[in-house]
Design an enzyme around this catalytic site. Structure first.
Site, PDB file in Angstrom:
ATOM      1  CG  HIS A  19      44.411 -14.473   5.851  1.00  0.00           C
ATOM      2  ND1 HIS A  19      43.788 -14.707   7.059  1.00  0.00           N
ATOM      3  CD2 HIS A  19      43.428 -14.052   5.011  1.00  0.00           C
ATOM      4  CE1 HIS A  19      42.499 -14.439   6.949  1.00  0.00           C
ATOM      5  NE2 HIS A  19      42.265 -14.036   5.714  1.00  0.00           N
ATOM      6  CD  GLU A  20      43.930 -12.774   1.195  1.00  0.00           C
ATOM      7  OE1 GLU A  20      43.120 -13.409   0.493  1.00  0.00           O
ATOM      8  OE2 GLU A  20      43.581 -11.966   2.080  1.00  0.00           O
ATOM      9  CG  HIS A  23      40.801 -16.839   1.922  1.00  0.00           C
ATOM     10  ND1 HIS A  23      39.786 -17.311   2.712  1.00  0.00           N
ATOM     11  CD2 HIS A  23      41.219 -15.675   2.500  1.00  0.00           C
ATOM     12  CE1 HIS A  23      39.587 -16.474   3.726  1.00  0.00           C
ATOM     13  NE2 HIS A  23      40.461 -15.484   3.630  1.00  0.00           N
TER      14      HIS A  23
END
Length: 443
Positions: A19-20, A23
């Protein structure tokens, strides 16, 4: 316990870190300075700084990770440093960076489902048992040994695929056209009308309640011990039990119970061996168990499921990955909506204890089961973060939508109120999840 904990940490670490990474990747594409990418939280155990000035760290608490960006330029910043700040980027770039995290989880689910399709797996065939009288399946005319081949035009090969196609109708109700191949190899169509069912986290099986259950497996001889009654009767490894006395196609439990009750009695035994019917006679030997005489034949049995190998080609696997991810996302979103309206119990909300338990269980079952679990949780993380709740990625996207409409950022007061609401909602959600976890542990 240790195995479950390790499976849970791997699950959380992989999914949150991915998920990170979403980003991070979009932030770098948009020219934002990323100060740190940490795998885990707490004390830094290892760090390395790359040529872009990003510190890559491994921290002591392996519960995910985080990305720290340069939100505002430092004092006396150069024009380049000002340009690298997140808050100085155009609205569409800020929104893209925030959206990238949940999208990374959804893309990961697509990849996992595609890999599962490529690897393939042995699954029980979609052959059903005799529906109970009065159930929707019985009313639709389903019969024992019907093999499900398509549901509303969607081909199915295994019991798992069939359950997936039934899932939507089981929760919300509806009529389905089910194509079957009956015991005489004739193709039939059944019109199945399903009432709306309550989705619950207990052992309730809505499909079984509708009258559709997997055909019970016959008993399969896996090993015959030397000098046993089974060897004396002529049983061999691979024999499928067709009949024992007056029992037709007994399952493992039925077979064992009849043998235990028949010490010293000679029973007729029909088995299927290499496609040929064999007629045998077997006499269980008496053995004292807790002071009670029980029959023993010295044979190890297992279930004889009708199995199919479910595997897809590269193109079909990728397509299936997208479809499965989209369907799971949409179904989960509707379940959240039905929880809000009270149609579905909040007992379905799971916390970390339940997730850890399922992580351990699926890891023990095998790689395919664990990968399917990873994909499901990845979709859940992506969906949760897209909810328009302040403190989550979806909350930031909500603020950006307000900014797009107003032509200027949301006011500080509006953001403070939203933050309080977001913290309150998350606290309530976490409380429900932990309460459900504790209830399941002691129920």
């Amino acid at each position: 316990m240790l195995y479950t904990l390790l499976a849970f940490l791997v699950t959380l670490g992989v999914l949150v870190t991915f998920h990170e990474l979403g980003h991070y990747w979009v932030a770098r594409r948009c020219g934002v300075r990323v100060e740190r990418f940490s795998v885990g939280f707490g004390k830094v155990l290892y760090r390395r700084t790359d040529k872009h000035g990003t510190e890559w760290a491994v921290s002591a608490l392996p519960l995910g990770g985080y990305v720290a960006m340069q939100n505002d330029p430092p004092p006396d910043a150069t024009p380049h440093q000002i340009q690298e700040s997140f808050n100085n980027k155009p609205l569409w770039q800020r929104a893209a960076i925030v959206l990238a995290g949940p999208m990374a989880n959804l893309i990961l689910a697509v990849v996992i489902y595609a890999v599962v399709g490529l690897l393939g797996a042995q699954e029980p065939a979609a052959v059903i048992a005799q529906p109970a009288a009065g159930t929707p399946a019985a009313q639709a005319g389903f019969q024992e040994a019907d093999r499900l081949t398509a549901i509303d035009g969607q081909p199915v090969r295994s019991w798992g695929e069939a359950r997936w196609e039934f899932m939507e109708a089981l929760s919300s109700g509806g009529e389905l056209t089910v194509t079957v191949q009956d015991a005489q190899d004739r193709q039939r169509e059944r019109r199945l009308l399903l009432p709306a069912g309550e989705i619950s986290p207990d052992e309730r099986d809505l499909l079984a309640e509708a009258g559709l259950a997997l055909m019970p497996p016959r008993a399969l001889v896996q090993e015959v011990f030397r000098d046993s009654a089974g060897e004396q009767a002529g049983l061999q490894e691979g024999d499928v039990i067709l009949k024992l006395g007056d029992l037709d196609s007994p399952g493992v439990v039925q077979f064992v119970e009849r043998v235990q009750q028949s010490a010293g009695q000679t029973l007729a035994l029909d088995v299927l061996r290499s496609g040929q019917l064999q007629h045998l006679f077997i006499t269980p030997r008496a053995q004292a168990v807790n002071g009670v005489q029980q029959g023993r034949i010295g044979v190890q049995l297992g279930p004889d499921f009708d199995m199919v190998h479910v595997r897809y080609g590269p193109v079909d696997s990728v397509q299936r990955g997208f479809v499965r991810t989209a369907e799971t996302f949409w179904f989960s979103l509707k379940m959240i909506g039905r929880m809000v309206t009270g149609e579905v119990s909040v007992r379905n909300v799971s916390g970390p204890v339940t997730i850890a338990d399922y992580a351990g269980q699926t890891a023990r079952i095998g790689l395919i089961a664990y990968l399917n679990f990873l994909a499901l949780i990845s979709i859940s993380i992506g969906l949760l973060n897209l909810l328009p709740v302040p403190m989550l990625d979806g909350g930031h996207l909500l603020y950006y939508a307000i900014e797009a409409v107003r032509g200027k950022p949301a006011s500080e007061r509006m953001m403070m109120i939203g933050q309080r609401i977001g913290i309150s909602l998350l606290a309530v959600l976490m409380s429900i999840a932990f309460f459900n976890d504790i209830t399941r542990l002691f129920s």
